[in-house]
Design an enzyme around this catalytic site. Sequence first.
Site, short mmCIF file in Angstrom:
data_model
loop_
_atom_site.label_atom_id
_atom_site.label_comp_id
_atom_site.label_asym_id
_atom_site.label_seq_id
_atom_site.Cartn_x
_atom_site.Cartn_y
_atom_site.Cartn_z
CE1 TYR A 7 3.43 24.88 -12.71
CE2 TYR A 7 4.15 24.81 -14.99
CZ TYR A 7 3.53 25.48 -13.95
OH TYR A 7 3.01 26.74 -14.15
CB SER A 8 3.26 19.75 -17.85
OG SER A 8 4.39 20.55 -18.09
#
Length: 312
Positions: A138-139
């Site tokens: 996600y990051s």
Amino acid sequence: MLLVTGATGFVGSAVVTLLHERGYAVRAVVRDPARADVLPDGVERVAADLADGESLARAMDGCEGVFHLAAAVGAPGPEAHELNVGGTRRVVEAVRRAGVRRLVHTSTSAAIAVPDPDGPGLLVAEDAAGGTALTDPYSATKAEAEAVVLDAVAAGEVDAVVATVVNAYGPSPRGPLSYDQLLVAAARGEVGDIVDTRVGWTLAEDVAAGQLLAFTDGEAGRRYVLCGQVASFPEVLDTYCELAGSPHRVRALPEGSELSPDAPPFADRSVVYGRLGGYRVRDDHARALGVTARGIAEGLEVTARWMAAVSA
């Protein structure tokens, strides 16, 4: 007309509601009609998909602005990349084709958390060069998606601003999701341990207000960090428990500690940030723009009252 992707999500539904209440004509992208019940009456619904650039361009026809909030959270690497990076690239192209005046791209503090040059831990800053010290899908994909938007602005292809969101909590038409789940679990006594690390917190309502300011008054190509206050996980959870009338309190573990595999949702984020020393925030541009996000004392009080009402 303003288009919102991710309109039925935790923050997206708060953005739609605020825009509608402020008198804007709003068009909400809805993939699942069953989730559209959180949208206010009078909001237009339109079917579109991040995987389908043509559907996005059609949805944006006649729109002055686009608020892009749709994203894959917790998805495996390939899926996260396809939706967060590929989907954002298609949104940017659709904005260009449809002649939309401005795009507000929603990003996350996790996309720009880098080693702090002035001390231990991480820094989340509006003037960050890009990239992140976090390695989860996600990051990493949100960092790449942000670069897609800013590169398009630099190339003169679109007018866009980036609204960077820290840990979002509080009232939302979608209900008690996101970090609300961790607050509720703490009040129930289901959070025994939490890592004592400091991160940013902001109400979903304040995120929505900040996004609107970025749309109306922001500078193209600039990042605005929407943060109410930086505080530790134990401070936030214990404060909420007290405000909610719960006798439970958490046990603070030192940074670098691990939690049990059965820890409640979002408790693991304290582990992730704790390994890197937490982070501080520089949000001068957002403050200068007029963003007045509430701190945790007021924000958690608002949240506790709302939570009591929705659970009654």
